[in-house]
Enzyme design. Structure first.
Site, PDB file in Angstrom:
ATOM      1  N   GLU A   1       0.914  40.618  56.688  1.00 50.14           N
ATOM      2  CA  GLU A   1       1.072  39.452  57.580  1.00 50.14           C
ATOM      3  C   GLU A   1      -0.237  39.110  58.280  1.00 50.14           C
ATOM      4  OE1 GLU A   1       3.996  40.793  60.402  1.00 50.14           O
ATOM      5  OE2 GLU A   1       5.592  40.886  58.920  1.00 50.14           O
TER       6      GLU A   1
ATOM      7  N   CYS B   1      -9.942  24.071  86.978  1.00 50.85           N
ATOM      8  CA  CYS B   1     -10.204  24.639  88.297  1.00 50.85           C
ATOM      9  C   CYS B   1      -9.773  26.100  88.386  1.00 50.85           C
ATOM     10  CB  CYS B   1      -9.515  23.807  89.368  1.00 50.85           C
ATOM     11  SG  CYS B   1      -7.769  23.660  89.065  1.00 50.85           S
TER      12      CYS B   1
ATOM     13  N   GLY C   1      -3.042  37.006  60.051  1.00 51.26           N
ATOM     14  CA  GLY C   1      -3.128  35.713  60.733  1.00 51.26           C
ATOM     15  C   GLY C   1      -4.590  35.399  60.981  1.00 51.26           C
TER      16      GLY C   1
END
Ligand code: LLP
Length: 442
Positions: A303, A372, A305
């Site tokens: 798997e 911010c 990614g």
């Protein structure tokens, strides 16, 4: 030593290391992201052209890089009967999923939303596996009705829920159990998952009860064993240790008469973010793992990614302002921020920042965004080309866990995304509008 002397000395040290190690090819595929005539391009498209055409901030993905990474992964494990399920959480843009599915990969999804995306990208349900430590009954139902290859269960309670939902639908659910192998891989603590302190997977001590459930609950069929020990793991020995544990579980399952078809060792294979910390090549993982996984009479699932997508994209951003404070500290204030790439703030992760146009001189500066928050930075005390206001910078390795972890914080609009293929660039996600920011509010 006076403060300014320290500053100058450390600045020189950083500049030296920059010149020694500043090598784009160490991070990105130099064939696909390179400088030509002093300007950075993706494949054969100048990034500056893309900024003019699509605006900034902008995620730019190289199609050839995506395909190349997937093929490299496949080549490393080619001798093994296996099925690679791209973990779409890394980058779930439909065009990215579609590109990889066309190369032959399946998908690992972690929620109903990701399942929807994989299906919308045209991936066949029997090529999708569904993970998630907290799947809701609706998500379980969605997976079962769709007919995914299997649901990966992570607790006794979830197994009972899957049985309940499958019973209601008159189905038998194809299930894998995710084991927690209790291996603590060395990586950032927020991305380790195979340790018994973490919420993931089923504990060894519970396996007896779990096997019992498959005997008593009529709507469950045990088809696979699964693990995932974490992400950005450099040392293959962690995989070896965890795989050994999963092999022990395979032996036990067989003794108990279960016919296991899928043996899923998860993702987590590393990439280079920092040229000074090059990732272990995928071949080193294959060298250790293939001999352990050969001849088992199962199909091995991977798997990956990040390995596929991280270095296939850059985040293109424009310098809004340059500023120098009373202590002489330099800032590049750019138009992208932690809302587009939260990894430096969340995991203190390193991302290279390059000027799109090469300059003759450089400065030591912080590259910060407009949000911010003090944690809104891409780089701190980094040697950067002396780009001016209005110039473009590229934040590298922005193809995995970047756009997908983006947010609208501070009322930010999600950027556009483009995919480059040779000399062509196509929009794969439109920039958000102000109207879209409020569209669900009633
Ligand atoms: N399979 C499962 C069950 C996973 O949970 C993950 C990632 C993967 C596969 C893919 O892992 P990869 O090959 O990409 O390392 N946001 C963090 C990473 C979180 C990973 C979560 N699970 C980051 O930006 O580093």
């Amino acid at each position: 030593m006076q403060a300014w002397m320290f500053f100058v000395l450390s600045r020189n040290a950083i500049i030296e290391s920059f010149h020694q190690h500043h090598n784009i090819s160490a991070v990105l595929d130099s064939h696909l992201f390179s400088y030509a005539d002093g300007a950075l391009r993706c494949e054969s498209v100048a990034l500056a052209t893309l900024a003019d055409r699509f605006g900034t901030p902008l995620y730019v993905t190289s199609r050839q890089s995506l395909v190349g990474q997937f093929r490299d992964f496949e080549a490393a494990f080619s001798t093994l009967p296996h099925f690679t399920c791209y973990s779409v959480k890394a980058n779930f843009n439909l065009s990215v999923i579609r590109t990889l599915a066309a190369e032959g990969c399946g998908c690992d999804v972690n929620s109903g939303g990701e399942l929807y995306r994989a299906l919308r990208a045209g991936v066949s349900p029997d090529r999708i596996i569904m993970a998630g430590v907290g799947k809701s009954e609706q998500e379980i139902e969605y997976g079962l009705v769709t007919g995914v290859l299997m649901l990966k269960a992570e607790s006794v309670s979830e197994l009972k829920a899957i049985d309940r939902v499958a019973g209601r639908l008159g189905k038998v659910a194809s299930v894998a159990i995710r084991i927690n192998p209790n291996v603590t891989a060395e990586t950032h603590p927020y991305i380790t998952t195979g340790d018994s302190k973490e919420k993931f997977g089923i504990d060894e001590a519970e396996l007896g009860e779990v096997f019992g459930l498959f005997r008593t609950l009529p709507h469950l069929s045990l088809q696979g064993l699964d693990m995932h020990i974490g992400s950005q793991i450099f040392d293959p020995e962690y995989y070896v240790a965890a795989t050994q544990k999963l092999l022990d579980v395979l032996a036990t399952s067989r003794l108990l008469g279960f016919d296991i078809k899928w043996f899923d060792i998860g993702g987590g294979f590393p990439v280079t973010y920092d040229p000074q910390k090059p990732a272990t090549p995928i071949a080193r993982f294959a060298e250790k793992l293939v001999p352990m996984l050969e001849g088992l009479g199962v199909t091995v699932i991977f798997e990956p990614g990040r390995f596929i997508t991280a270095n296939s994209s850059v985040l293109l951003t424009r310098v809004l302002y340059r500023k120098r404070n009373h202590a002489g500290k330099e800032f590049f204030i750019v138009d992208a921020g932690m809302t587009e790439l939260i990894r430096p703030a969340l995991y203190q992760s390193h991302h290279e920042v390059l000027s799109v146009r090469l300059h003759d001189d450089s400065v030591v500066a912080d590259v910060v965004g407009p949000i911010c928050e003090s944690s809104d930075f891409f780089a701190r005390q980094r040697v950067i080309d002396n780009a001016g206001e209005g110039d473009l910078l590229a934040v590298l390795s922005s193809g995995a866990y970047a756009s997908v972890m983006g947010s609208n914080y501070n009322g930010r609009l999600r950027p556009a995304e483009v995919m480059v293929d040779g000399s062509e660039a196509v929009l794969m996600r439109r920039r958000e509008s102000y109207e879209q920011l409020v569209q669900n509010e009633v």
